[in-house]
Design a protein around this motif. Structure first.
Motif, mmCIF file in Angstrom:
data_model
loop_
_atom_site.group_PDB
_atom_site.id
_atom_site.type_symbol
_atom_site.label_atom_id
_atom_site.label_comp_id
_atom_site.label_asym_id
_atom_site.label_seq_id
_atom_site.Cartn_x
_atom_site.Cartn_y
_atom_site.Cartn_z
ATOM 1 N N ALA A 1 0.824 -1.149 0.062
ATOM 2 C CA ALA A 1 -0.248 -0.043 -0.444
ATOM 3 C C ALA A 1 1.034 1.295 0.038
ATOM 4 N N ALA A 2 0.483 2.087 -0.935
ATOM 5 C CA ALA A 2 1.630 3.165 -1.270
ATOM 6 C C ALA A 2 0.800 4.092 -0.101
ATOM 7 N N TYR A 3 -0.747 3.659 0.247
ATOM 8 C CA TYR A 3 -1.264 5.423 0.728
ATOM 9 C C TYR A 3 -2.426 5.157 1.167
ATOM 10 N N TRP A 4 -2.675 5.917 2.002
ATOM 11 C CA TRP A 4 -4.109 5.695 3.154
ATOM 12 C C TRP A 4 -4.990 7.222 2.798
ATOM 13 N N GLY A 5 -5.940 7.455 3.425
ATOM 14 C CA GLY A 5 -6.799 8.136 3.673
ATOM 15 C C GLY A 5 -6.980 7.802 5.010
ATOM 16 N N THR A 6 -8.659 8.234 5.979
ATOM 17 C CA THR A 6 -9.397 8.109 6.699
ATOM 18 C C THR A 6 -10.947 8.858 6.861
ATOM 19 N N ILE A 7 -11.713 8.255 7.497
ATOM 20 C CA ILE A 7 -12.784 8.291 6.732
ATOM 21 C C ILE A 7 -12.915 9.855 8.189
ATOM 22 N N ALA A 8 -13.614 11.200 7.754
ATOM 23 C CA ALA A 8 -13.308 12.276 8.034
ATOM 24 C C ALA A 8 -15.838 13.077 7.578
ATOM 25 N N PHE A 9 -15.573 14.410 8.289
ATOM 26 C CA PHE A 9 -16.569 15.150 8.319
ATOM 27 C C PHE A 9 -15.685 16.182 7.977
ATOM 28 N N THR A 10 -17.055 16.686 6.000
ATOM 29 C CA THR A 10 -16.375 17.433 5.527
ATOM 30 C C THR A 10 -17.629 18.934 5.434
ATOM 31 N N ILE B 1 -11.208 15.168 12.218
ATOM 32 C CA ILE B 1 -10.773 14.075 11.475
ATOM 33 C C ILE B 1 -11.537 13.517 13.077
ATOM 34 N N PRO B 2 -12.712 13.058 13.273
ATOM 35 C CA PRO B 2 -13.832 12.818 14.076
ATOM 36 C C PRO B 2 -12.808 12.166 15.775
ATOM 37 N N GLN B 3 -12.652 12.523 16.216
ATOM 38 C CA GLN B 3 -11.673 12.771 17.751
ATOM 39 C C GLN B 3 -12.595 12.161 18.492
ATOM 40 N N ASP B 4 -12.996 11.055 18.470
ATOM 41 C CA ASP B 4 -13.585 9.911 19.200
ATOM 42 C C ASP B 4 -13.520 8.819 18.529
ATOM 43 N N GLY B 5 -12.652 8.888 16.845
ATOM 44 C CA GLY B 5 -12.728 7.722 16.343
ATOM 45 C C GLY B 5 -12.383 7.954 15.140
ATOM 46 N N THR B 6 -11.944 6.901 14.022
ATOM 47 C CA THR B 6 -11.920 6.672 12.942
ATOM 48 C C THR B 6 -10.992 5.919 12.378
ATOM 49 N N VAL B 7 -11.354 5.379 10.972
ATOM 50 C CA VAL B 7 -10.432 4.395 10.942
ATOM 51 C C VAL B 7 -9.875 4.339 9.616
ATOM 52 N N ALA B 8 -8.747 4.436 8.880
ATOM 53 C CA ALA B 8 -8.007 4.397 8.046
ATOM 54 C C ALA B 8 -8.465 3.219 6.658
ATOM 55 N N GLY B 9 -7.816 4.233 5.379
ATOM 56 C CA GLY B 9 -8.494 3.351 4.412
ATOM 57 C C GLY B 9 -7.407 3.262 3.168
ATOM 58 N N MET B 10 -6.310 1.939 3.184
ATOM 59 C CA MET B 10 -4.978 1.750 2.249
ATOM 60 C C MET B 10 -5.702 0.936 0.439
ATOM 61 N N TYR B 11 -4.958 1.796 0.326
ATOM 62 C CA TYR B 11 -5.089 1.206 -1.325
ATOM 63 C C TYR B 11 -3.384 0.789 -1.781
ATOM 64 N N GLY C 1 -3.271 14.752 -4.432
ATOM 65 C CA GLY C 1 -4.230 14.064 -3.985
ATOM 66 C C GLY C 1 -4.946 14.001 -3.371
ATOM 67 N N PHE C 2 -4.486 14.483 -2.250
ATOM 68 C CA PHE C 2 -4.903 15.225 -0.882
ATOM 69 C C PHE C 2 -5.004 13.238 -0.141
ATOM 70 N N VAL C 3 -4.145 12.413 -0.511
ATOM 71 C CA VAL C 3 -4.056 11.237 0.435
ATOM 72 C C VAL C 3 -2.860 10.982 0.740
#
Length: 366
Positions: free
Chosen positions: A148-157, A268-278, A311-313
């Motif tokens: 996996a070269a990069y990752w992102g995380t679930i967030a609120f926009t 980034i929700p401060q009570d927890g979130t997860v990353a997604g790798m590609y 690309g913001f990852v």
């Protein structure tokens, strides 16, 4: 892109490695001739890749995590032309299988949940890039079949023109002030939304082995009337129809800067979130094996990792220092300390199926 599939366990072909850094194998596809892939140095790899002159990829359009910037390096620095066919993950997998006897693609990019399918079905060949030791063990196959070269995380926009009190946690979103403001996709149809439920599960005491807290959370959110029946599309966000959108942080950042919407704040929700790798890999029968290897080297190089960040990852290599101006576009680094990484692709696949099945309970709430 990135829908969940479930693979079966199968024998994986064993490949020989010709060097520690430039780990090569053999192209072996039924009905094709096995060709030795050998390189003695980076210069040798570059020379052989230049001779091939072309790279065929699936699912790497220019606007996906800035693959356009990475392919520009391949063209400008090495003279290698990329021929990409954009397609979703499920289609990529089925196409690679159907073309096994007559391979077309050299490389692709898939969600981490597909790692078990790649190895079980023998769809890749081993290669360890120069920065292999910097990649966390959970983000790579020990035999070099993918990484996996990069990752992102679930967030609120959050559109601050509409939402004056910015929510900082999943718990905040349950408050009455966010009634009819939270926009989501359907986890039964969207891999991103599926990860969204998993993130909520982590924030509420759950895990990849216990997704139920995520389902219960969204039942509460819907009963509170806080879910707005609008998909968080680019158009909806631009029109102000999606006050709070739940998806990847890189999706939010991309929209913020591509649309010129300074009002968008990525939280980034401060009570927890997860990353997604590609993950990236060289296909088992890559017709241009040296160009494919050079692409992998480019993706994991300092320059390639920075292109991904454009690309913001998030680059997988922690040693890569982003230009100050680029780093400033992301939420503060300390905000990401709450991010959890799911390290077992097979378990992630099981969780995704469970979320999709149990989402019917949320959908049934009127």
């Amino acid at each position: 892109m990135k829908k969940i599939l479930v693979g079966f366990i199968a024998m994986v072909m064993i490949f020989s490695f010709v060097s520690v850094v430039f780990a090569g194998g053999k192209q072996e596809a039924k009905g094709t001739t096995a060709l030795p892939i050998k390189t003695t140095s980076m210069d040798d790899l570059i020379a052989k890749a230049k001779k091939e002159g072309v790279l065929v990829s699936y699912g790497l359009p220019d606007d996906w995590v800035n693959y356009g910037g990475i392919m520009k390096i391949m063209k400008d620095k090495y003279g290698i032309k990329d021929m990409d066919t954009d397609m979703g993950s499920g289609t990529i997998i089925s196409t690679l299988k159907s073309e096994k006897n007559a391979p077309v693609a050299d490389s692709t990019d898939l969600g981490f949940n597909f790692a078990t399918v790649i190895t079980a079905d023998g769809l890749s060949q081993p290669y360890k890039n120069q920065h292999w030791n910097e990649i966390p063990d959970y983000a790579k196959d020990p035999n070099g079949l993918w990484s996996a070269a990069y990752w992102g995380t679930i967030a609120f926009t959050v559109n601050t023109d509409i939402v004056k009190n910015i929510p900082k946690t999943w718990a905040d979103l349950l408050k009455p002030e966010y009634k009819n403001m939270v926009c989501i996709k359907d986890p039964r149809e969207s891999g991103t939304a599926n990860m969204m439920v998993l993130a909520a599960a982590y924030a509420n005491g759950g895990s990849v082995d216990n997704v139920r807290p995520g389902i219960e959370y969204f039942k509460k959110l819907k009963k509170a009337g806080n879910i707005k029946p609008v998909r968080p599309s680019t158009s909806a966000i631009q029109k102000g129809e999606a006050p709070i959108a739940l998806f990847w942080d890189f999706d939010g950042l991309s929209k913020k800067y591509s649309l010129g919407m300074d009002s968008l704040k990525i939280v980034i929700p401060q009570d927890g979130t997860v990353a997604g790798m590609y993950i990236q890999f060289i296909t088992a029968g890559a017709p241009h094996p040296y160009a494919a290897r050079l692409l992998i080297e480019t993706e994991y190089s300092d320059a390639g990792q920075i292109e991904y960040a454009k690309g913001f990852v998030h680059p997988i290599r922690k040693s890569v220092k982003l230009p100050a101006e680029l780093a400033a576009k992301f939420p503060p680094a300390e905000d990401y300390k709450v991010v959890s990484f799911v390290k077992d692709a097979s378990v992630l696949g099981k969780a995704a199926k469970e979320i999709a099945k149990e989402w019917d309970e949320v959908a049934a709430i009127q």
